[in-house]
Structures are given as C-alpha cells and as structure tokens.
Scaffold this active site. Sequence first.
Site, mmCIF file in Angstrom:
data_model
loop_
_atom_site.group_PDB
_atom_site.id
_atom_site.type_symbol
_atom_site.label_atom_id
_atom_site.label_comp_id
_atom_site.label_asym_id
_atom_site.label_seq_id
_atom_site.Cartn_x
_atom_site.Cartn_y
_atom_site.Cartn_z
ATOM 1 N N SER A 5 0.848 -1.194 0.000
ATOM 2 C CA SER A 5 0.000 0.000 0.000
ATOM 3 C C SER A 5 0.885 1.248 0.000
ATOM 4 C CB SER A 5 -0.883 -0.028 1.243
ATOM 5 O OG SER A 5 -1.603 1.152 1.305
ATOM 6 N N GLY A 6 0.591 2.152 -0.914
ATOM 7 C CA GLY A 6 1.347 3.409 -0.999
ATOM 8 C C GLY A 6 2.559 3.316 -1.903
ATOM 9 N N THR A 10 -1.719 2.669 -7.974
ATOM 10 C CA THR A 10 -2.796 3.440 -8.591
ATOM 11 C C THR A 10 -2.235 4.532 -9.507
ATOM 12 O OG1 THR A 10 -4.002 3.032 -6.577
ATOM 13 C CG2 THR A 10 -4.939 4.656 -8.056
ATOM 14 N N ASN A 55 -0.893 5.971 3.136
ATOM 15 C CA ASN A 55 -1.132 6.600 1.838
ATOM 16 C C ASN A 55 -2.312 7.566 1.938
ATOM 17 O OD1 ASN A 55 -1.571 7.190 -0.817
ATOM 18 N ND2 ASN A 55 -1.813 5.063 -1.502
ATOM 19 N N SER A 58 -5.305 6.214 -0.637
ATOM 20 C CA SER A 58 -5.207 4.761 -0.767
ATOM 21 C C SER A 58 -6.485 4.180 -1.380
ATOM 22 C CB SER A 58 -4.981 4.169 0.620
ATOM 23 O OG SER A 58 -4.940 2.790 0.535
ATOM 24 N N SER A 59 -6.303 3.332 -2.383
ATOM 25 C CA SER A 59 -7.477 2.679 -2.987
ATOM 26 C C SER A 59 -7.945 1.608 -2.026
ATOM 27 C CB SER A 59 -7.122 2.020 -4.310
ATOM 28 O OG SER A 59 -6.387 2.894 -5.084
ATOM 29 N N GLY A 280 -2.342 -4.358 -1.955
ATOM 30 C CA GLY A 280 -1.123 -5.134 -1.748
ATOM 31 C C GLY A 280 -1.193 -5.995 -0.497
ATOM 32 N N GLU A 282 -0.856 -7.428 3.100
ATOM 33 C CA GLU A 282 -0.939 -6.689 4.361
ATOM 34 C C GLU A 282 -0.189 -7.444 5.445
ATOM 35 O OE1 GLU A 282 -3.942 -4.343 5.363
ATOM 36 O OE2 GLU A 282 -4.624 -3.991 3.328
HETATM 37 N N1 LIG Z 1 5.002 7.768 -10.196
HETATM 38 C C1 LIG Z 1 4.732 8.574 -9.184
HETATM 39 N N2 LIG Z 1 5.018 9.884 -9.252
HETATM 40 C C2 LIG Z 1 4.788 10.701 -8.228
HETATM 41 N N3 LIG Z 1 4.237 10.332 -7.079
HETATM 42 C C3 LIG Z 1 3.914 9.061 -6.931
HETATM 43 C C4 LIG Z 1 4.147 8.115 -7.967
HETATM 44 N N4 LIG Z 1 3.735 6.934 -7.539
HETATM 45 C C5 LIG Z 1 3.243 7.115 -6.299
HETATM 46 N N5 LIG Z 1 3.369 8.382 -5.936
HETATM 47 C C6 LIG Z 1 2.952 8.961 -4.627
HETATM 48 O O1 LIG Z 1 2.641 7.907 -3.733
HETATM 49 C C7 LIG Z 1 1.290 8.010 -3.303
HETATM 50 C C8 LIG Z 1 0.715 6.643 -3.223
HETATM 51 O O2 LIG Z 1 0.606 6.086 -4.493
HETATM 52 P P1 LIG Z 1 -0.593 5.166 -4.891
HETATM 53 O O3 LIG Z 1 -1.849 5.698 -4.382
HETATM 54 O O4 LIG Z 1 -0.484 4.907 -6.335
HETATM 55 O O5 LIG Z 1 -0.206 3.866 -4.065
HETATM 56 P P2 LIG Z 1 -0.907 2.452 -4.129
HETATM 57 O O6 LIG Z 1 0.168 1.441 -4.285
HETATM 58 O O7 LIG Z 1 -1.969 2.447 -5.137
HETATM 59 O O8 LIG Z 1 -1.480 2.357 -2.681
HETATM 60 P P3 LIG Z 1 -2.815 1.651 -2.198
HETATM 61 O O9 LIG Z 1 -2.604 0.183 -2.342
HETATM 62 O O10 LIG Z 1 -2.928 2.078 -0.801
HETATM 63 O O11 LIG Z 1 -3.895 2.169 -3.048
HETATM 64 C C9 LIG Z 1 0.598 8.888 -4.319
HETATM 65 O O12 LIG Z 1 -0.482 9.572 -3.740
HETATM 66 C C10 LIG Z 1 1.701 9.803 -4.750
HETATM 67 O O13 LIG Z 1 1.813 10.864 -3.825
#
Ligand SMILES: Nc1ncnc2c1ncn2[C@@H]1O[C@H](COP(=O)(O)OP(=O)(O)OP(=O)(O)O)[C@@H](O)[C@H]1O
Length: 936
Positions: A5-6, A10, A55, A58-59, A280, A282
């Site tokens: 996560s984070g 997404t 995050n 977070s989705s 992801g 946990e």
């Molecule tokens: N390629 C990127 N460029 C800039 N910032 C990023 C990038 N990837 C991630 N981040 C930063 O990290 C944060 C978390 O990313 P994201 O929401 O995609 O994580 P995730 O893996 O989808 O988490 P979750 O599983 O909790 O949804 C984003 O809000 C952003 O601030």
Amino acid sequence: MLGESGAGKTENTKKVIQYLTVVASIDKHLNELQNQILQANPILEAFGNAQTIRNNNSSRFGKFIRIEFNSRAQICGANIEWYLLEKSRVHYQTPKERNYHIFYQLLEADEDIKKLLLLDGTADDYNFLKQSNKRIDGVDDREEYLNLVKALDIMGLSEKEKLDLFKIVAAILHLGNISITSYLDRADIKNFDMVERACHLLGISAEGFKKSLLAPRIKAGKDWVTQAKSPAQVIASIDALAKTLYERNFGFLVERINKAIDGPNAKEKAGFIGVLDIAGFEIFEASVLFNFEQLCINYTNEKLQQFFNQNMFELEQEEYRKEKINWDYIDFGKDLQPTIDLIEKINPVGILSCLEEECVAPRGSDQRFLQKLNKFCNNDDPDAKYKTTRFQDGFILKHYAGDVEYSVNGWIEKNKYPLNEDITRLLARSSQKHTAKLFEEYEEENNDRTHNHSTSSFVSMLKVRKGSGSFGTVGQRHKQQLSTLMSTLYVTHPHFVRCILPNDKKRPGEIQTKLVLDQLRCNGVLEGIRICRKGFPNRLSFDEFRKRYGILCPNLLNRESFIDGRTACQLLLDQLNLDKERYQIGMTKVFFKATVLAELEEQRDNKLGVCITQFQAHCRARLARQFQTRFSRQADAIRVMQRNARIYISLREWPWWKVYAKLKPLNAAYRVDIQMQERDQKIHTLEAQLKDQSSTANEMASRNQELENQQVELKQLILDEQSIIRELEESKQELFQKFTMAEERIEELESELNQKSKTMEENQKNLEQKADQANLELFQQLEENKTLKERLAVLEKENKDIKASLKEKQYQFDKETIEKNGKIQQLELDYKNKIDILNTEIEELKEQLNEVKSQSARDNKQNHETTVQLESEINELKQALNNETDTRNDLQTKYDCLKEDWDNLTALVKAESDQAKSRISRFDQVLNDLKAIPSS
Ligand SMILES: Nc1ncnc2c1ncn2[C@@H]1O[C@H](COP(=O)(O)OP(=O)(O)OP(=O)(O)O)[C@@H](O)[C@H]1O
C-alpha cells in the site's frame, strides 16, 4: 501492478491508461470515449479511496481495467471490474485516517446541493466522520468536489443521477447520527429527526424504518413475528445498513461508468490490454492481529504471486526444456500452492470451506470454527503452513511474504453478510428509484418471484442467495471472482509492474534501504534478476533473428538457395564470432544471455548507419546531377531569348516590319468575325433542334408515364388474378386434403367401429362371466351374511348376559364393600370406645392412686398393707390393660387383613370390569362391522 500500500500502483495504473489512450488516438486528440476512460479515475477515487496511515489516497478496493482495441489498434471500449471494497471504513476509522473522500467532498458542495441532501455543518457534526482526520495536507476537498462533478458530467451522468448517488452518501451520514438509548432494556431512538432525514433521502417511511430497526419482523415457520432488539443490536444493524448502502451505491456507480465507457462499437473488439490494480499484501507489525478482510486480500496476493512465479520461474524453465537447450532445472522454492490450498481447497477442507460450513451450521460460532480449523489443518510438520497460536483466538498462516497471525473474532458474522431484512424489504419498495434498484433482489423475494426483474449485474454480484448450502457469503463470492480473474490472467500475456514503497513516511526523495530490500526479497524480484542473469532472458524465433540480424553478414546467406532456419542462425552466429556460452539454439528459437542482444542491436545500428550514409550519398549525387541538368537547360534558354531579343531590336525600326505588325492583328480580327457568325448560326440551329427534341421528349415522357401507369395497373391485375388463382388453388388443395382426410377418417371410423363391436362382444362375454361370478359371490355372501347374523345374535345375547352378570357382580361387590366398611367402622368405633373407657379408668385409677399416695404420705406406715393391696390391684389393672392392648393389636391386624382383602377384591373387580369393557367394545366393533356389510 503489484506492491504494498502506498507503493504507487494506482498512480502507475493512471499513467498506463493515459499512455494507452494517447497512443491509440488517431490524431493525438482524445475523443469522447478516451476522455471518459480517463475521467473514470477521479470518480472511482472519490468513492473508493481514502486517507490511510501509509497513503493519503489509498485505494480501498481492487480493480481490473480492460481497454478494448479493435483490429486497427484503436480504443473501442473499456470495462472496470472491482473487488473487495473495504466497507468497515464507512463507520469506523482510526484517528490518523479518513473515511472515503466523497463524504468530505459533499460537505464542501454547493449550498443548494447541500440543502437537497439536508447536510449542514462540518465533519465534526457527523458521527461517522468526527473521529477521523478531517483534512489532508495539500488537498482541497472543495476543488476535488468540483473535479468530481466535472468528471461525472463527462461520464454523461444527468443531474438526477448525480443527486441520487449523493443522496445515498448523505443518508449514510444521517444514519450515523441516529442516537440509540435504552428504555426498559429495549432500544429506543433519541433523535427521531435524524431518522426522518435519512429516510427522506432514501425514500422510505420513517415510522416503518423505526419499527424495522427496533423490532424487526422475522419469519418463524409460516408466520411473521416481531423481535425487539437491544441497543447494541440496533447500532450493529445501523452500521451494517450503512456499509451495505455504500457498497451497493459504489457497485452501481461502477456499473454506470461501464455503461458509459463500453463504447458504441462493441462488435469491433479484437483484443484488450488489462491493468490490474489490487490492494497489496498486508503484513505490518508482529503485534497486529489480522481479520477476515485481510485474509481475503492476502489470499488474492498469494494467488497473484503464484501467477508471477509461474511465469517468471516455472514457465521460463519449462520453455528451456521444451526448446531442449542445455539447462539444469533450478528450484527457487517458490511454490505457494500449499498455502493457497490451505485457504481455498474443499477437500481436504480449507479455511474458506470450513468457514462456509460453520456459517451454514445452526449453532455456528467463531470458536467452533477455530476448533474445526485446528482439527483439520493443524499438524506437526515443521514446514506446515498452518499453526495454532497459544494465547489468541486465532491462527498463524505462512504466506510468501511472512507469517501472519489472524484473529477469528467476528468471522462468521462478516462472512454471512448480516442484514436486517425487514429494512432491506422496505428499501426495495423505496419511492426513490435509485434506492429501490440497489435492493431490488429483496423486492423480488417479496413479490413471489413472478416478476422477472432484470437484476443488474452489480446486484447479482452482491446478492445474498438463500437456501441450504448455497450461501452467497463474502468468502465464497471473493473466491469465485478471483477464480474468474485468474482464468482471464492465464490467457493473457502478462507483464508485471513491481511498485516499491521507498519509505513509510510518505516523503519524497527518501529511501529506507531495509524496507526496499525486504520488498524486493519477498516479492521475488531478486530471484527474477538471478534467473535473468543465469538464464537466457532474450529469445528470438529463427525467422525473426535471420530477418533482423542478416544485415550483419550481408553476403553469407544466398537468397537463391534454401537454407533452413536453424542452420541459417548457426551460420550467422558463427560469422558474428559470438561466444558459445552466451547463446543457445533451441528447436524454434535462439536464446541469448542478458546484454547479448543489446550488443547485436548496436552492431545492427552501426551497420544500418553505414548503409543509410551510403544511401544518402547516392541520393545527394542524384539530386546534384538533376540540379546540374536543369541549370544547363536554363542557360541554353536564356541564350535563345537573348538572340531573339537582339533580332527584334534590329528589326523593329524597319518600315515593312511596321506595316506587317499593323496588318497582322486586322487579318486575325476579320477571321475571328467570320468564325463568330458561323458559330452563332450553328447555335441557332442547335437551339431549334433542342426545342424540338425537348418537346418530343416531353411527349415521350408523358406517354411513358401513361404506359407505366397502365403497366402498374396490369401488374396489379395480374397480381390480383394470381392471388385469386393461388387462393383457389389453396382452397382446392384444402378441399382435397379435407376430402382425403374425410376418407381416411371414414376408414378409421369403420375400423374403429369394427374394433369396438369386437371389443363390445368380448366385453359382453366378460360381463356375462362376471355376472355369473357375481351371482355366485352374492349367494356366498348371503350365506355368509346369514351365519354372521346368527353369530351376531349369539354375540348380542352373550353381551347381554355378560352385562347382566357384570351388573350383578358390581351390585354384589358394592353390597359387600358397604357391609365390610360398616364392619370396619363398627370395629373402629368399638376399639375407640374401649380405648376411651380404659383411658378414663386409668385416669380414675391414677386419681385414686394419687389419693392413696397422699393418704399414705399422711399415714404411711398405717396404710402399708393398703398400699400393697393397691399395688397388686394396680398390677392387675396393668395386666388388664396389657390384655386390652393385645386385643387392640389383634383387632388392628384383623383390620389390616380385611383392608388388604378389600384392596385385592377392588383390583380384581376393576380388572374384571376392564376386561368386560374391552370385550364389550370388541363386540361393539364386530357389531358395527357386521352392520356395515350390505344386506344384499
Ligand atoms: N510515479 C509517481 N510519481 C509521483 N508520485 C507518486 C508516484 N507513484 C506514487 N506516488 C505517490 O505515492 C502516493 C501513493 O501512491 P498510490 O496511491 O499509487 O499507491 P498504491 O500502491 O496504489 O497504494 P494503495 O494500495 O494504498 O492504493 C501517491 O499519492 C503519490 O503521492
């Protein structure tokens, strides 16, 4: 997209979708569909994302986005599937986290919208929000709200559709504000106005809702009974309703988006690129206990990791084996199947199946579930994936990323998806179409299933099926969805994007080495790199290799003669002087170690560079030659023009030339006049001809029209006649058919008649035989009847006698009983009298004795003799008393004997009377049976 996560799944998903939409557009301008696909993200984020510790965005659900392409590689549609929305967040969040973004965005909506949604105040005024974090740094909820509305507009949602979606969210906030109090151990509502608000938005009656909430009706057999709920139960019911409303609203939203992005040219779909973004693995601190939802998430990740491993390690080595290249199989020890089996298998029973069984069992409980798990899954194997815990109500599961301890508290409830069905029935009949649609399957149940509603896919997805054994439980549903997803993934060509979380402080530009290494180690990336180094990551088919790198040895392969692919590749590779360790030739492909192909590419680039330079030189030379030719031609032309100019200058003052110059145009003008006159003449004649022709054409056209009309009429006539003929033919045919049918029918009837007469004759014979038989039987019956009647008379007589003797015996018995009772009473009376007499005598004697004693006290010596005498008298009296006592005892024993006799006699009489009664009833039965026999 895989990662914690984070880690950025997404964000990268969004980038991939953006990239795909841009590269697939024809003129670099996005069309409506592509715009809509891009705008799906902000909508889903508003409703499905929230701030968590790790995050800010977070989705809280998983998604699989399919972008459909046509055969021209243009986007022709898209589809989103969603998995496991975290519902518990709707009513509970930890202090550093937030509820879903939409709740905070709606509180920043336009005032008129807020008025419609009955929202006022801030997040602090709503129970479902007030314990959470209120703001996210750098995020403006008002701006996000405006973006959301814009995205919904692009998606094509009408004002009403938007309001419907928002109404459910607002209703959840109002539901959360309902205060429950306890009144005489029963739950009651403190603030009915909140109920009214929520019910107004949901389109249901507030009174009905209150009743269903506090004392829902449940079915007991065929009847409905109300069951009063405790305050805790009512609060749980509200929470469950809020979660369900939110989940169903979310499902509806995704379905609506899918409808918009499905694309008008669905038939053109030729293939798709899918992007999977799922929560992801946990596994946080060792002290944290995990719940049922996390098991589902970890189970999903276990399966995805297995898919990754199979692709990276097993299929890779499988290909080496198939291609018969020299390779020693390496076991990376990454088979996750035992853990997956432990969770999903039915036989031997796995965790989900066991939970399912316990949910179906009438007295299923978390504890019983754990006991069963320990019985079925626990063993002493040191490599076992399942372990019991010593102190907690749970178990430990070995996942690929580490050991995770789960607590089983509340699993049965969570898996069963408990809902107050009285409320859901109410919602299904809501006056708001949107709300009613969210619960339409409950309406179906109500309306005896005769209404064949077309249940929407998201409802059928969330539907709780009832009936023995087939529970639509959360675990089962997730297992099914996951299995469908995996089947889709197995038929694709997968690419894995491994997102790595750099630090757990949400800070840019900071790397925590241990955290990164841990992720790389447990997600198999390091092994992936190892196999890439050891193995042959690049491969090309013989044909591809020959086509691409043939240029490096231009004269080696003679195009005229045939050389098979393998030999051609071998020749090329020999010529290229490649180290034999760095490549292998398989059955259909050439395999290269890492970097080899890059070197070949570089050589190819250089070679191509030389070729292109030569080609450019040839082109430049040709262009220069062309320029040269044109230049020399221009020079020749200039020279001709100069010579003519010089001639003209020398001639122009010569008088004859001047005359010639003046006459020349006149000559030309005269000729032109004549030509013009001739032309005019021609035009006139042509016009006259044209007029004639047009009048004839008109005549012809009118004639033609007439003829066409006639033709139409004739055609109509012919058609009419044809139809009449057809009809006649048909009726003739019909008549003929009827005639043949009638003939057949007559034949049939005749044969039937014959048959019937035959059967009638047979029947008559049979009947006659039967009549004889019946007569005989009747005679026998009559005889039997007679004997039965006689027997009946005898029995009746016997019955009468028995009754009389019984009466007599009864009378005798009563008489004896009375007599004996009299005797006993007399004896008792005598006995009592005698006792009384003796007692009075004793009393008198005692008195006399006392008198005597007093006298003897006064004159002891004198009365000694009297005393002795008296004593002897007393002794006599005592003797008499003893005798009396003996008599009394004798009487008592006599009385006992008599009583026993009397008891025996009573029992005997009773048995006899019972026997007699049963005989009477039997006789009555026989009598009735005999009466029932017909006298004929
Ligand atoms: N390629 C990127 N460029 C800039 N910032 C990023 C990038 N990837 C991630 N981040 C930063 O990290 C944060 C978390 O990313 P994201 O929401 O995609 O994580 P995730 O893996 O989808 O988490 P979750 O599983 O909790 O949804 C984003 O809000 C952003 O601030």
